[in-house]
Design a protein around this motif. Structure first.
Motif, PDB file in Angstrom:
ATOM      1  N   GLN A   1       0.827  -1.209   0.000  1.00 18.17           N
ATOM      2  CA  GLN A   1       0.000   0.000   0.000  1.00 18.17           C
ATOM      3  C   GLN A   1       0.860   1.257   0.000  1.00 18.17           C
ATOM      4  OE1 GLN A   1      -2.436  -0.596   3.475  1.00 18.17           O
ATOM      5  NE2 GLN A   1      -3.782  -2.097   2.479  1.00 18.17           N
ATOM      6  N   LEU A   2       1.964   1.206   0.757  1.00 15.94           N
ATOM      7  CA  LEU A   2       2.871   2.361   0.795  1.00 15.94           C
ATOM      8  C   LEU A   2       3.521   2.588  -0.561  1.00 15.94           C
ATOM      9  CD1 LEU A   2       4.593   1.780   4.266  1.00 15.94           C
ATOM     10  CD2 LEU A   2       2.934   3.570   3.692  1.00 15.94           C
ATOM     11  N   HIS A   3       3.787   1.499  -1.285  1.00 17.78           N
ATOM     12  CA  HIS A   3       4.305   1.630  -2.646  1.00 17.78           C
ATOM     13  C   HIS A   3       3.269   2.271  -3.563  1.00 17.78           C
ATOM     14  CE1 HIS A   3       8.285  -0.140  -2.989  1.00 17.78           C
ATOM     15  NE2 HIS A   3       7.932  -1.203  -2.286  1.00 17.78           N
ATOM     16  N   THR A   4       2.071   1.670  -3.626  1.00 15.11           N
ATOM     17  CA  THR A   4       1.073   2.111  -4.606  1.00 15.11           C
ATOM     18  C   THR A   4       0.543   3.511  -4.316  1.00 15.11           C
ATOM     19  OG1 THR A   4      -0.671   0.953  -3.358  1.00 15.11           O
ATOM     20  CG2 THR A   4       0.363  -0.243  -5.163  1.00 15.11           C
ATOM     21  N   SER A   5       0.499   3.895  -3.046  1.00 12.83           N
ATOM     22  CA  SER A   5       0.015   5.234  -2.685  1.00 12.83           C
ATOM     23  C   SER A   5       1.056   6.323  -2.937  1.00 12.83           C
ATOM     24  CB  SER A   5      -0.382   5.264  -1.204  1.00 12.83           C
ATOM     25  OG  SER A   5       0.766   5.137  -0.373  1.00 12.83           O
ATOM     26  N   GLY A   6       2.300   5.895  -3.165  1.00 14.63           N
ATOM     27  CA  GLY A   6       3.370   6.864  -3.350  1.00 14.63           C
ATOM     28  C   GLY A   6       4.021   7.327  -2.068  1.00 14.63           C
ATOM     29  N   LYS A   7       3.578   6.765  -0.922  1.00 16.73           N
ATOM     30  CA  LYS A   7       4.129   7.201   0.360  1.00 16.73           C
ATOM     31  C   LYS A   7       5.606   6.834   0.495  1.00 16.73           C
ATOM     32  CE  LYS A   7       2.456   8.931   3.356  1.00 16.73           C
ATOM     33  NZ  LYS A   7       2.353  10.387   3.661  1.00 16.73           N
ATOM     34  N   LEU A   8       5.989   5.655  -0.001  1.00 16.58           N
ATOM     35  CA  LEU A   8       7.404   5.280   0.097  1.00 16.58           C
ATOM     36  C   LEU A   8       8.276   6.254  -0.697  1.00 16.58           C
ATOM     37  CD1 LEU A   8       7.701   1.369  -0.002  1.00 16.58           C
ATOM     38  CD2 LEU A   8       7.990   2.917   1.935  1.00 16.58           C
ATOM     39  N   LEU A   9       7.790   6.677  -1.843  1.00 15.50           N
ATOM     40  CA  LEU A   9       8.523   7.677  -2.618  1.00 15.50           C
ATOM     41  C   LEU A   9       8.626   8.991  -1.854  1.00 15.50           C
ATOM     42  CD1 LEU A   9       7.474   7.323  -6.370  1.00 15.50           C
ATOM     43  CD2 LEU A   9       9.793   7.458  -5.478  1.00 15.50           C
ATOM     44  N   GLU A  10       7.540   9.366  -1.193  1.00 15.47           N
ATOM     45  CA  GLU A  10       7.556  10.587  -0.376  1.00 15.47           C
ATOM     46  C   GLU A  10       8.579  10.467   0.746  1.00 15.47           C
ATOM     47  OE1 GLU A  10       3.759  11.817   1.128  1.00 15.47           O
ATOM     48  OE2 GLU A  10       2.750  11.460  -0.792  1.00 15.47           O
ATOM     49  N   PHE A  11       8.565   9.321   1.436  1.00 13.83           N
ATOM     50  CA  PHE A  11       9.534   9.108   2.516  1.00 13.83           C
ATOM     51  C   PHE A  11      10.959   9.202   1.978  1.00 13.83           C
ATOM     52  CE2 PHE A  11       6.378   6.053   4.820  1.00 13.83           C
ATOM     53  CZ  PHE A  11       5.635   7.139   5.247  1.00 13.83           C
ATOM     54  N   ALA A  12      11.181   8.568   0.820  1.00 12.68           N
ATOM     55  CA  ALA A  12      12.531   8.529   0.241  1.00 12.68           C
ATOM     56  C   ALA A  12      13.016   9.938  -0.112  1.00 12.68           C
ATOM     57  CB  ALA A  12      12.543   7.642  -0.997  1.00 12.68           C
ATOM     58  N   LYS A  13      12.168  10.712  -0.759  1.00 15.25           N
ATOM     59  CA  LYS A  13      12.567  12.054  -1.173  1.00 15.25           C
ATOM     60  C   LYS A  13      12.752  12.975   0.034  1.00 15.25           C
ATOM     61  CE  LYS A  13      10.450  11.618  -5.736  1.00 15.25           C
ATOM     62  NZ  LYS A  13       9.348  12.030  -6.643  1.00 15.25           N
ATOM     63  N   ALA A  14      11.899  12.814   1.050  1.00 14.34           N
ATOM     64  CA  ALA A  14      12.017  13.636   2.254  1.00 14.34           C
ATOM     65  C   ALA A  14      13.324  13.364   2.985  1.00 14.34           C
ATOM     66  CB  ALA A  14      10.832  13.383   3.184  1.00 14.34           C
ATOM     67  N   ASN A  15      13.824  12.131   2.851  1.00 17.96           N
ATOM     68  CA  ASN A  15      15.068  11.756   3.522  1.00 17.96           C
ATOM     69  C   ASN A  15      16.282  11.786   2.602  1.00 17.96           C
ATOM     70  OD1 ASN A  15      14.384  10.888   6.411  1.00 17.96           O
ATOM     71  ND2 ASN A  15      12.812   9.825   5.217  1.00 17.96           N
ATOM     72  N   ARG A  16      16.089  12.347   1.385  1.00 16.67           N
ATOM     73  CA  ARG A  16      17.191  12.547   0.427  1.00 16.67           C
ATOM     74  C   ARG A  16      17.819  11.225  -0.032  1.00 16.67           C
ATOM     75  NH1 ARG A  16      21.542  16.103   2.813  1.00 16.67           N
ATOM     76  NH2 ARG A  16      21.111  14.899   4.672  1.00 16.67           N
ATOM     77  N   LEU A  17      16.971  10.223  -0.222  1.00 12.77           N
ATOM     78  CA  LEU A  17      17.459   8.974  -0.808  1.00 12.77           C
ATOM     79  C   LEU A  17      17.849   9.267  -2.249  1.00 12.77           C
ATOM     80  CD1 LEU A  17      17.734   5.966   0.071  1.00 12.77           C
ATOM     81  CD2 LEU A  17      15.546   5.556  -1.051  1.00 12.77           C
ATOM     82  N   SER A  18      19.091   9.014  -2.592  1.00 15.41           N
ATOM     83  CA  SER A  18      19.630   9.516  -3.850  1.00 15.41           C
ATOM     84  C   SER A  18      19.040   8.846  -5.088  1.00 15.41           C
ATOM     85  CB  SER A  18      21.157   9.358  -3.861  1.00 15.41           C
ATOM     86  OG  SER A  18      21.520   8.005  -3.619  1.00 15.41           O
ATOM     87  N   ASN A  19      18.776   7.555  -5.029  1.00 17.47           N
ATOM     88  CA  ASN A  19      18.293   6.830  -6.200  1.00 17.47           C
ATOM     89  C   ASN A  19      16.909   6.251  -5.905  1.00 17.47           C
ATOM     90  OD1 ASN A  19      17.849   5.290  -8.453  1.00 17.47           O
ATOM     91  ND2 ASN A  19      19.755   4.140  -8.340  1.00 17.47           N
ATOM     92  N   THR A  20      15.890   6.810  -6.529  1.00 17.01           N
ATOM     93  CA  THR A  20      14.516   6.344  -6.296  1.00 17.01           C
ATOM     94  C   THR A  20      13.970   5.564  -7.490  1.00 17.01           C
ATOM     95  OG1 THR A  20      13.593   8.444  -7.099  1.00 17.01           O
ATOM     96  CG2 THR A  20      14.029   8.266  -4.721  1.00 17.01           C
ATOM     97  N   GLU A  21      14.849   5.180  -8.410  1.00 16.33           N
ATOM     98  CA  GLU A  21      14.402   4.473  -9.621  1.00 16.33           C
ATOM     99  C   GLU A  21      13.650   3.190  -9.276  1.00 16.33           C
ATOM    100  OE1 GLU A  21      16.282   2.409 -13.650  1.00 16.33           O
ATOM    101  OE2 GLU A  21      17.515   3.764 -12.432  1.00 16.33           O
ATOM    102  N   TYR A  22      14.183   2.412  -8.322  1.00 14.46           N
ATOM    103  CA  TYR A  22      13.515   1.167  -7.947  1.00 14.46           C
ATOM    104  C   TYR A  22      12.119   1.453  -7.389  1.00 14.46           C
ATOM    105  CZ  TYR A  22      11.958  -2.670  -5.062  1.00 14.46           C
ATOM    106  OH  TYR A  22      11.173  -3.640  -4.485  1.00 14.46           O
ATOM    107  N   LEU A  23      12.008   2.438  -6.507  1.00 14.68           N
ATOM    108  CA  LEU A  23      10.716   2.754  -5.891  1.00 14.68           C
ATOM    109  C   LEU A  23       9.703   3.220  -6.937  1.00 14.68           C
ATOM    110  CD1 LEU A  23      11.919   4.614  -2.669  1.00 14.68           C
ATOM    111  CD2 LEU A  23      10.996   2.297  -2.828  1.00 14.68           C
ATOM    112  N   GLU A  24      10.163   4.011  -7.904  1.00  6.94           N
ATOM    113  CA  GLU A  24       9.267   4.484  -8.953  1.00  6.94           C
ATOM    114  C   GLU A  24       8.764   3.322  -9.812  1.00  6.94           C
ATOM    115  OE1 GLU A  24      11.842   7.260 -10.811  1.00  6.94           O
ATOM    116  OE2 GLU A  24      11.624   8.768  -9.222  1.00  6.94           O
TER     117      GLU A  24
END
Length: 276
Positions: A243-266
């Motif tokens: 659910q966190l993946h499909t809602s985009g929340k994991l991407l939000e968490f990643a960007k908020a914490n400056r995770l450099s590579n979000t390609e996998y999450l996207e």
């Protein structure tokens, strides 16, 4: 007659013990809800995954945001226990924590002693940080040279078997990096996202160092670990991670914490959304 009964008795006892073990494992979620808390083992070795904020002195990071989301979905409070690479599996097996979100990528060896949440929350590889003047250009240049890692790191085996490095296991990432600065190894190998932010956030301390190689070592799935046999717990947590993946929340968490590579999450968000 006794010889005929004994095997049946032993078989019945074995079945009873197995059932009791399964009942214990299946009761994990009930225990969490009865306690009103989810206890998560976390590593606080640095941004973006887990660290102590110097201003607020609170725990922050991508892994902490995931832990909080899991607790919220279960309707309980979050409790964290700081673990290290040498003790994290032991803490989980001894019941000191309910789950591990502790920078542990999936490996077959780990899967022999623990169970895991099927859907990964990240995909991470190892980067090599070393002195800019080291002359090292590729992983193959590490042959016969001392390399620092955290104890229990999944980078140890490929460094030894594929590249012939002399690996030195330190209790934690900070100690590994201190050993590097002290000249005890030519590079330290840790999760690339963490090393990237370290160099960015502490430029004076690390002005003579850089991530030396263009590729990461064995990019692997970062998963949540549970005790062996706790399949129902893993399945329940997996629903939340999906659910966190499909809602985009994991991407939000990643960007908020400056995770450099979000390609996998996207990509995972697109894949899981398409399968709904």
């Amino acid at each position: 007659m006794s010889h005929k009964i004994l095997p049946k008795a032993l078989f019945a006892m074995s079945i009873s013990l197995l059932a009791a073990t399964q009942a214990f494992a299946d009761a994990t979620l009930d225990r969490i809800k009865a306690r009103g808390a989810l206890t998560v083992g976390v590593i606080l070795s640095g941004a973006p995954f887990g660290y102590i904020d110097p201003t607020s002195q609170t725990q922050k990071g991508y892994n902490l945001d995931i832990a909080k989301a899991l607790a919220d979905d279960l309707g309980v409070k979050l409790e964290t226990v700081t673990v290290t690479p040498p003790n994290r599996v032991q803490f989980l097996q001894q019941g000191k924590v309910d789950i591990l979100i502790a920078n542990m990528q999936y490996t077959e060896d780990r899967a022999k002693v623990l169970d895991w949440v099927p859907t990964p929350y990240d995909r991470s590889g190892g980067a090599a940080v070393g002195r800019k003047d080291s002359g090292l250009k590729d992983w193959a240049d590490l042959k016969g040279k001392p390399v620092c890692v955290s104890q229990g790191s999944n980078y140890t085996q490929p460094l030894i078997e594929q590249y012939g490095a002399e690996v030195k296991g330190l209790p934690s990432q900070p100690e590994s990096l201190l050993a590097l600065q002290g000249g005890n190894c030519v590079v330290a190998v840790h999760v690339g996202a963490t090393l990237g932010l370290l160099l960015q956030d502490r430029p004076e301390d690390w002005k003579d160092y850089a991530i030396l190689f263009p590729t990461e070592l064995i990019p692997s799935d970062s998963v949540i670990w549970v005790r062996k046999g706790e399949k129902e717990t893993a399945e329940a947590l997996d629903k939340t991670i999906r659910q966190l993946h499909t809602s985009g929340k994991l991407l939000e968490f990643a960007k908020a914490n400056r995770l450099s590579n979000t390609e996998y999450l996207e990509q995972e968000r697109k894949t899981l959304s398409a399968s709904k």
